[in-house]
Design a protein around this motif. Structure first.
Motif, short mmCIF file in Angstrom:
data_model
loop_
_atom_site.label_atom_id
_atom_site.label_comp_id
_atom_site.label_asym_id
_atom_site.label_seq_id
_atom_site.Cartn_x
_atom_site.Cartn_y
_atom_site.Cartn_z
N GLN A 103 54.57 66.46 83.12
CA GLN A 103 53.43 66.42 82.21
C GLN A 103 53.81 65.78 80.88
O GLN A 103 53.05 64.98 80.34
CB GLN A 103 52.89 67.84 81.98
CG GLN A 103 52.12 68.41 83.14
CD GLN A 103 51.74 69.87 82.94
OE1 GLN A 103 52.35 70.59 82.16
NE2 GLN A 103 50.71 70.31 83.66
N LYS A 104 54.98 66.12 80.36
CA LYS A 104 55.44 65.52 79.11
C LYS A 104 55.65 64.02 79.27
O LYS A 104 55.30 63.23 78.40
CB LYS A 104 56.74 66.18 78.64
CG LYS A 104 56.57 67.55 78.07
CD LYS A 104 57.90 68.11 77.60
CE LYS A 104 57.74 69.49 77.01
NZ LYS A 104 59.04 70.04 76.56
N GLU A 105 56.21 63.64 80.40
CA GLU A 105 56.44 62.21 80.67
C GLU A 105 55.12 61.45 80.76
O GLU A 105 54.99 60.35 80.22
CB GLU A 105 57.23 62.07 81.97
CG GLU A 105 57.66 60.66 82.29
CD GLU A 105 58.48 60.58 83.57
OE1 GLU A 105 58.41 59.54 84.23
OE2 GLU A 105 59.18 61.56 83.90
N LEU A 106 54.13 62.05 81.40
CA LEU A 106 52.81 61.43 81.51
C LEU A 106 52.16 61.30 80.13
O LEU A 106 51.58 60.25 79.81
CB LEU A 106 51.92 62.25 82.44
CG LEU A 106 50.47 61.79 82.59
CD1 LEU A 106 50.42 60.39 83.17
CD2 LEU A 106 49.69 62.76 83.43
N GLU A 107 52.25 62.33 79.31
CA GLU A 107 51.68 62.26 77.96
C GLU A 107 52.31 61.13 77.16
O GLU A 107 51.62 60.39 76.46
CB GLU A 107 51.89 63.60 77.23
CG GLU A 107 51.02 64.72 77.72
CD GLU A 107 51.36 66.05 77.07
OE1 GLU A 107 52.09 66.05 76.04
OE2 GLU A 107 50.93 67.09 77.59
N ARG A 108 53.62 60.99 77.28
CA ARG A 108 54.32 59.92 76.55
C ARG A 108 53.87 58.55 77.05
O ARG A 108 53.62 57.64 76.25
CB ARG A 108 55.82 60.09 76.69
CG ARG A 108 56.59 59.04 75.93
CD ARG A 108 58.09 59.35 75.99
NE ARG A 108 58.85 58.30 75.36
CZ ARG A 108 59.11 58.23 74.07
NH1 ARG A 108 58.67 59.16 73.26
NH2 ARG A 108 59.82 57.23 73.58
N ALA A 109 53.78 58.39 78.36
CA ALA A 109 53.35 57.10 78.93
C ALA A 109 51.93 56.76 78.49
O ALA A 109 51.62 55.60 78.17
CB ALA A 109 53.46 57.14 80.44
N GLN A 110 51.05 57.75 78.48
CA GLN A 110 49.67 57.51 78.05
C GLN A 110 49.62 57.13 76.58
O GLN A 110 48.85 56.26 76.18
CB GLN A 110 48.81 58.74 78.32
CG GLN A 110 48.51 58.96 79.78
CD GLN A 110 47.80 60.27 80.05
OE1 GLN A 110 47.85 61.19 79.25
NE2 GLN A 110 47.13 60.35 81.20
N MET A 111 50.44 57.77 75.75
CA MET A 111 50.48 57.44 74.33
C MET A 111 50.97 56.00 74.13
O MET A 111 50.39 55.24 73.35
CB MET A 111 51.40 58.42 73.59
CG MET A 111 51.46 58.18 72.09
SD MET A 111 52.52 59.35 71.23
CE MET A 111 54.11 59.02 71.97
N GLU A 112 52.01 55.62 74.85
CA GLU A 112 52.52 54.25 74.74
C GLU A 112 51.46 53.24 75.19
O GLU A 112 51.30 52.19 74.56
CB GLU A 112 53.79 54.09 75.58
CG GLU A 112 54.97 54.83 75.01
CD GLU A 112 56.18 54.82 75.92
OE1 GLU A 112 56.08 54.33 77.07
OE2 GLU A 112 57.24 55.33 75.50
N ARG A 113 50.75 53.55 76.26
CA ARG A 113 49.69 52.68 76.74
C ARG A 113 48.60 52.52 75.69
O ARG A 113 48.14 51.40 75.42
CB ARG A 113 49.08 53.26 78.02
CG ARG A 113 47.92 52.43 78.57
CD ARG A 113 47.03 53.23 79.47
NE ARG A 113 46.41 54.32 78.71
CZ ARG A 113 45.88 55.40 79.27
NH1 ARG A 113 45.91 55.57 80.56
NH2 ARG A 113 45.33 56.34 78.52
N ASP A 114 48.20 53.61 75.06
CA ASP A 114 47.15 53.55 74.05
C ASP A 114 47.60 52.74 72.83
O ASP A 114 46.81 51.99 72.26
CB ASP A 114 46.75 54.96 73.62
CG ASP A 114 46.05 55.74 74.73
OD1 ASP A 114 45.58 55.09 75.70
OD2 ASP A 114 45.98 56.98 74.63
N ILE A 115 48.86 52.88 72.46
CA ILE A 115 49.37 52.09 71.34
C ILE A 115 49.34 50.61 71.68
O ILE A 115 48.93 49.78 70.86
CB ILE A 115 50.80 52.55 70.96
CG1 ILE A 115 50.74 53.95 70.33
CG2 ILE A 115 51.47 51.56 70.01
CD1 ILE A 115 52.09 54.59 70.11
N LEU A 116 49.75 50.24 72.89
CA LEU A 116 49.72 48.84 73.31
C LEU A 116 48.31 48.29 73.33
O LEU A 116 48.07 47.13 72.95
CB LEU A 116 50.38 48.67 74.67
CG LEU A 116 51.90 48.79 74.69
CD1 LEU A 116 52.43 48.75 76.11
CD2 LEU A 116 52.53 47.68 73.86
#
Length: 104
Positions: free
Chosen positions: A79-92
């Motif tokens: 879940q933490k890994e998914l949250e981080r990936a989603q945050m990076e995607r949103d920043i991009l």
């Protein structure tokens, strides 16, 4: 000048009052008035006794001291890994709008 003294109640009286409240099904205020005490006092006794007496654990249920199981630990990590990936995607996504603007 008269001073008020606090009434002292035994632990047995407190336990019986709380058990009477639990078993009777009557409102807390009614039980407290029958016992001649303030409802807030009975409420605090109930809270103190419910914190002191933990219900027995169900067979097969995880215990509080056992900690999370391996599956629960892995789920939390993912879940933490998914949250981080989603945050990076949103920043991009946001940077594309900034950098793809018309050239100056």
């Amino acid at each position: 000048m008269t001073t008020k003294t606090r009434r002292a109640f035994t632990d047995e009286f407190k336990r019986e009052a709380v058990s009477m409240l639990a078993s009777s099904g009557r409102p807390l205020t009614q039980v407290a008035s029958e016992l001649g005490i303030q409802p807030s006092l009975l409420r605090s006794w109930r809270g103190a006794l419910s914190n002191a007496v933990k219900p027995p654990a169900r067979p097969g249920a995880p215990t509080a001291t056992a900690g999370p199981s391996a599956e629960q630990t892995e789920i939390r990590r993912l879940q933490k890994e998914l949250e981080r990936a989603q945050m990076e995607r949103d920043i991009l996504k946001k940077t594309i709008g900034i950098f793809s603007g018309p050239p100056k």
